[in-house]
Design an enzyme around this catalytic site. Sequence first.
Site, PDB file in Angstrom:
ATOM      1  CG  PHE A 329      -1.888  -1.153   1.224  1.00  0.00           C
ATOM      2  CD1 PHE A 329      -2.778  -1.331   0.167  1.00  0.00           C
ATOM      3  CD2 PHE A 329      -1.890  -2.066   2.262  1.00  0.00           C
ATOM      4  CE1 PHE A 329      -3.650  -2.411   0.157  1.00  0.00           C
ATOM      5  CE2 PHE A 329      -2.763  -3.145   2.258  1.00  0.00           C
ATOM      6  CZ  PHE A 329      -3.637  -3.319   1.202  1.00  0.00           C
ATOM      7  CG  ASP A 330       4.830   3.129   1.992  1.00  0.00           C
ATOM      8  OD1 ASP A 330       4.993   4.051   1.166  1.00  0.00           O
ATOM      9  OD2 ASP A 330       5.382   3.091   3.102  1.00  0.00           O
TER      10      ASP A 330
END
Length: 406
Positions: A329-330
């Site tokens: 997600f990063d």
Amino acid sequence: MPLRAKVATSVSKTAAALSRAAGRGDGSVIGGWIGLKIDPELLTHLAAGRAIALVSGTNGKTTTTRLAAAALGVLGPVATNSFGANMPTGHTSALAKAGATPFAVLEVDEHYLARVIDETNPRVVALLNLSRDQLDRAKEVAMMAQMWRTALAGHPDVSVVANADDPMVVWAAQGSSHITWFSAGQRWLDDSFVCPESGHPIERANGDWWCTGCPLRRPQAQWRVEDDGVVDPRGDWHLVKLQLPGTVNIGNAATALAVAAEFGVRPIEALPRLSTVASIAGRYAQVDRDGRNIRLLLAKNPASWLEAFDMAEQAPTLLSINARDPDGFDTSWLYDVDFSPLHNRPVLITGDRAFDLAVRLEVNGIPFRHVLSFEEAIRSVPMGRLEVIANYTAFQDIRAELDRVN
Ligand SMILES: [Zn+2]
């Protein structure tokens, strides 16, 4: 095989086939999961009696596994997890599906290497490289190197084939008694500036590296890339003709040849088989659409982006970034990548996180154009080559739009 393992194998194959029939991918994860529920030792039972090579590392393992399996095919049927399901469920499923083959080459997720060595008792373990990966999931590189080192120390009889150019890999492999070193280069240096043994800086010059505070240094490589070929341990140079692009893949071929040699396969026998590999689950595939020759490159982490820039021709390039579960997600890793190799070519961006990419390119001073779909990207470039570099789910989306290219 014990009765329980036989039943587990049969149920596992059926579950995988049902999953495929239902259109839910290749079924290898669910098949393996069910098999292991019935018999937790199923992987060990399925591995017994086979000569096995495991391939692990942050990048290049799917390609190297495919090439090594092709090379070992000289000797007989080879089981392999060619769809990249690289955890024990995927290994279990691959071996169940293949039936009784004398050989297996398995790609292994770095985190699972210790367990898979324990359960499959491999003849050879190939260690490619270690660099930062998905920030919210992967372990730190030094911790991973320590896990590998501990795993190998418990199996002194395993032959290790390891990358001499990566200090973290060398340190992890060092304790083994039978090591073959290959040199496949290291483009990404940012995760190995500090010695994992002593904490001192590592220095580099002319392809060599050494620790400034302890004896850790680059070992002499028996297999190495030279021009568009590979030099073997006897000093003979072999031309490597691949359908896969870039020096990176010649390095992967050198690794595959070194792995196959541990089983007695000579380069001259293996090389014609390596040249038959055209793409791997869509990677490197070329598709013609509306007068454009589209080539798909997968890049999942900073090191693999650098490799993709190395493989891509000087042609219009579409970059696509998502940040869904399989991608991590990063997206802050985008700042670890130097996008300057994209100067002087038309750059298009798309994907769920195209705007993260936009900010990053702006910082790098790279002009770009945002497109809302892959179709629009194709329409925006002239006839000829379009390079596509995408991270995991973005790559799968584009593959689906092109009707699942292999
Ligand atoms: Zn040191």
